[in-house]
Scaffold this motif. Structure first.
Motif, short mmCIF file in Angstrom:
data_model
loop_
_atom_site.label_atom_id
_atom_site.label_comp_id
_atom_site.label_asym_id
_atom_site.label_seq_id
_atom_site.Cartn_x
_atom_site.Cartn_y
_atom_site.Cartn_z
N VAL A 170 18.52 -16.48 -5.25
CA VAL A 170 18.41 -17.89 -5.64
C VAL A 170 17.00 -18.06 -6.17
O VAL A 170 16.01 -17.78 -5.47
CB VAL A 170 18.67 -18.84 -4.44
N TRP A 171 16.91 -18.42 -7.43
CA TRP A 171 15.61 -18.61 -8.08
C TRP A 171 15.38 -20.12 -8.17
O TRP A 171 16.09 -20.82 -8.89
CB TRP A 171 15.63 -18.00 -9.49
N TYR A 172 14.40 -20.61 -7.42
CA TYR A 172 14.18 -22.06 -7.37
C TYR A 172 12.84 -22.39 -8.02
O TYR A 172 11.79 -21.99 -7.53
CB TYR A 172 14.23 -22.51 -5.90
N HIS A 173 12.91 -23.15 -9.11
CA HIS A 173 11.70 -23.55 -9.83
C HIS A 173 11.68 -25.08 -9.86
O HIS A 173 12.13 -25.70 -10.82
CB HIS A 173 11.74 -22.97 -11.26
N PRO A 174 11.19 -25.68 -8.77
CA PRO A 174 11.22 -27.15 -8.68
C PRO A 174 10.14 -27.78 -9.56
O PRO A 174 9.23 -27.09 -10.03
CB PRO A 174 10.89 -27.40 -7.20
N PRO A 175 10.23 -29.11 -9.78
CA PRO A 175 9.10 -29.78 -10.43
C PRO A 175 7.86 -29.60 -9.56
O PRO A 175 7.96 -29.49 -8.33
CB PRO A 175 9.53 -31.26 -10.43
N ALA A 220 13.58 -16.89 -4.23
CA ALA A 220 12.25 -16.90 -4.84
C ALA A 220 11.94 -18.33 -5.27
O ALA A 220 12.75 -18.97 -5.95
CB ALA A 220 12.21 -15.96 -6.05
N VAL A 221 10.80 -18.84 -4.83
CA VAL A 221 10.39 -20.20 -5.18
C VAL A 221 9.14 -20.12 -6.05
O VAL A 221 8.10 -19.60 -5.60
CB VAL A 221 10.10 -21.04 -3.92
N LEU A 222 9.26 -20.58 -7.28
CA LEU A 222 8.10 -20.57 -8.18
C LEU A 222 7.48 -21.97 -8.18
O LEU A 222 8.16 -22.95 -8.52
CB LEU A 222 8.55 -20.21 -9.60
N ILE A 223 6.24 -22.06 -7.76
CA ILE A 223 5.63 -23.39 -7.63
C ILE A 223 4.12 -23.30 -7.82
O ILE A 223 3.50 -22.29 -7.48
CB ILE A 223 5.99 -24.02 -6.25
N GLY A 224 3.53 -24.36 -8.36
CA GLY A 224 2.09 -24.38 -8.58
C GLY A 224 1.40 -25.39 -7.69
O GLY A 224 2.03 -26.06 -6.88
N ALA A 250 6.79 -11.74 0.28
CA ALA A 250 5.72 -11.52 -0.71
C ALA A 250 5.28 -12.86 -1.26
O ALA A 250 6.06 -13.82 -1.31
CB ALA A 250 6.20 -10.63 -1.84
N LEU A 251 4.03 -12.93 -1.64
CA LEU A 251 3.51 -14.11 -2.33
C LEU A 251 2.82 -13.59 -3.60
O LEU A 251 1.79 -12.93 -3.52
CB LEU A 251 2.52 -14.86 -1.42
N ILE A 252 3.47 -13.85 -4.71
CA ILE A 252 2.97 -13.31 -5.98
C ILE A 252 2.20 -14.41 -6.71
O ILE A 252 2.70 -15.53 -6.86
CB ILE A 252 4.15 -12.81 -6.85
N VAL A 283 8.48 -15.18 -2.14
CA VAL A 283 9.71 -14.39 -2.05
C VAL A 283 10.14 -14.34 -0.59
O VAL A 283 9.46 -13.73 0.26
CB VAL A 283 9.50 -12.96 -2.60
N PHE A 284 11.28 -15.00 -0.29
CA PHE A 284 11.80 -15.02 1.07
C PHE A 284 13.05 -14.15 1.15
O PHE A 284 13.84 -14.09 0.20
CB PHE A 284 12.21 -16.45 1.47
N ARG A 285 13.24 -13.52 2.29
CA ARG A 285 14.47 -12.74 2.49
C ARG A 285 15.30 -13.38 3.59
O ARG A 285 14.76 -13.86 4.59
CB ARG A 285 14.09 -11.32 2.90
#
Ligand SMILES: C[S@@+](CC[C@H](N)C(=O)[O-])C[C@H]1O[C@@H](n2cnc3c(N)ncnc32)[C@H](O)[C@@H]1O
Length: 286
Positions: A170-175, A220-224, A250-252, A283-285
């Motif tokens: 699940v690739w989560y790219h929230p606002p 995977a959560v992509l957030i700034g 992991a935290l990339i 990155v969560f498992r």
């Protein structure tokens, strides 16, 4: 007898491959050539590339297959993935004009690395992940099952029915809170009035999405981060203490390119206004 070759200097030549479409140029690959010998009678040495077309009468599909997977650079797995990544362009995937869209490179790397057979993007936006999956399915010939949703398609991550099945990724790219406002829907995460409200909704959405991850699968959560009125907000901090979002593996740190802060220089009146040029992929498992 060998022709006389004189070593003038060592040099690295870079060959940059780009795909040029109507919407601009996308960087495909850089190839570094270590040149150790030059022909002494030639004053300048350049690297040239020629693009040739195949005849239409040939069976293109057969021809492409005969080149094998390695021919398609963009779909090779990056085995050197580490905790800092940088993609100067976003790649050929998705709608580059969709505000707050992401590069397709990192999600592609994760799909290939974890050998994902199914991918869910609950905030599809301009369709970056959808296109990455379509590309992997077409070129390296995989059969990855993809599902994409978004509030703008009428599905709310906070209340909408989750897909019936579970996914490898699940690739989560929230606002990033209100950096870009996507709609005036009160459940739009970009409409939250405070950090507390954003964190509440972010955590609720992550907990719901976690149900859509297969056991052993990845979220995977992509957030700034963001800065408002001089105050710095770490938007993902509360996810680290949420026991219902899986184990952080992991935290990339992903460098950001072409961001608004590019134009912001050094502030002598407030030296703490250090431009933010990175985001995170958690990155969560399950
Ligand atoms: C950062 S963008 C995603 C961009 C996408 N990854 C791309 O590359 O184009 C965030 C998306 O979240 C969506 N969104 C905001 N609140 C939502 C909600 N409650 N439910 C579902 N989607 C939501 C927005 O409509 C927007 O498309």
């Amino acid at each position: 007898m060998w022709p006389e070759v004189v070593v003038i200097a060592r040099s690295i030549k870079t060959l940059i491959l780009e795909i040029v479409t109507g919407s601009g140029t996308s960087h495909l690959r850089e190839i570094y050539l270590r040149v150790v010998e030059f022909r002494p009678e030639v004053p300048q040495h350049t690297v040239r590339a020629r693009l040739s077309d195949m005849s239409r009468s040939e069976s293109l599909e057969e021809k492409l297959n005969s080149f094998g997977n390695g021919f398609y650079g963009p779909y090779e797995e990056n085995r050197e993935l580490c905790s800092v990544v940088s993609y100067p362009d976003r790649g050929p995937w998705g709608d580059g004009s969709y505000r707050g869209n992401c590069s397709g490179y990192l999600v592609k790397v994760l799909i290939l690395r974890f050998n994902c057979q199914s991918v869910f993007d609950p905030t599809e936006g301009g369709g970056t992940v959808k296109d990455v999956v379509a590309g992997i399915n077409h070129f390296p010939r995989k059969d990855i099952d993809y599902e994409g949703r978004d509030l703008r398609l009428g599905w709310d991550i906070l209340t909408g029915r989750l897909p019936e099945r579970q996914f490898d990724l699940v690739w989560y790219h929230p606002p990033y809170w209100d950096i870009v406002t996507y709609s005036d829907d009160p459940n739009d995460l970009s409409n939250c009035r405070s950090l507390e409200e954003f964190e509440l909704k972010l955590n609720r959405s992550v907990e719901r999405l976690f149900q859509s991850v297969k056991p052993g699968g990845v979220m995977a959560v992509l957030i700034g981060d963001k800065r408002k009125d001089g105050r710095y907000y770490s938007l993902f901090r509360s996810l680290l203490s949420n026991p219902n979002s899986g184990e952080l593996k992991a935290l990339i740190i992903k460098l950001q390119h072409k961001c608004r802060s590019d134009s912001v220089g050094y502030h002598s009146r407030n030296p703490f206004l250090i431009p933010i040029k990175h985001e995170y992929c958690l990155v969560f498992r399950k």
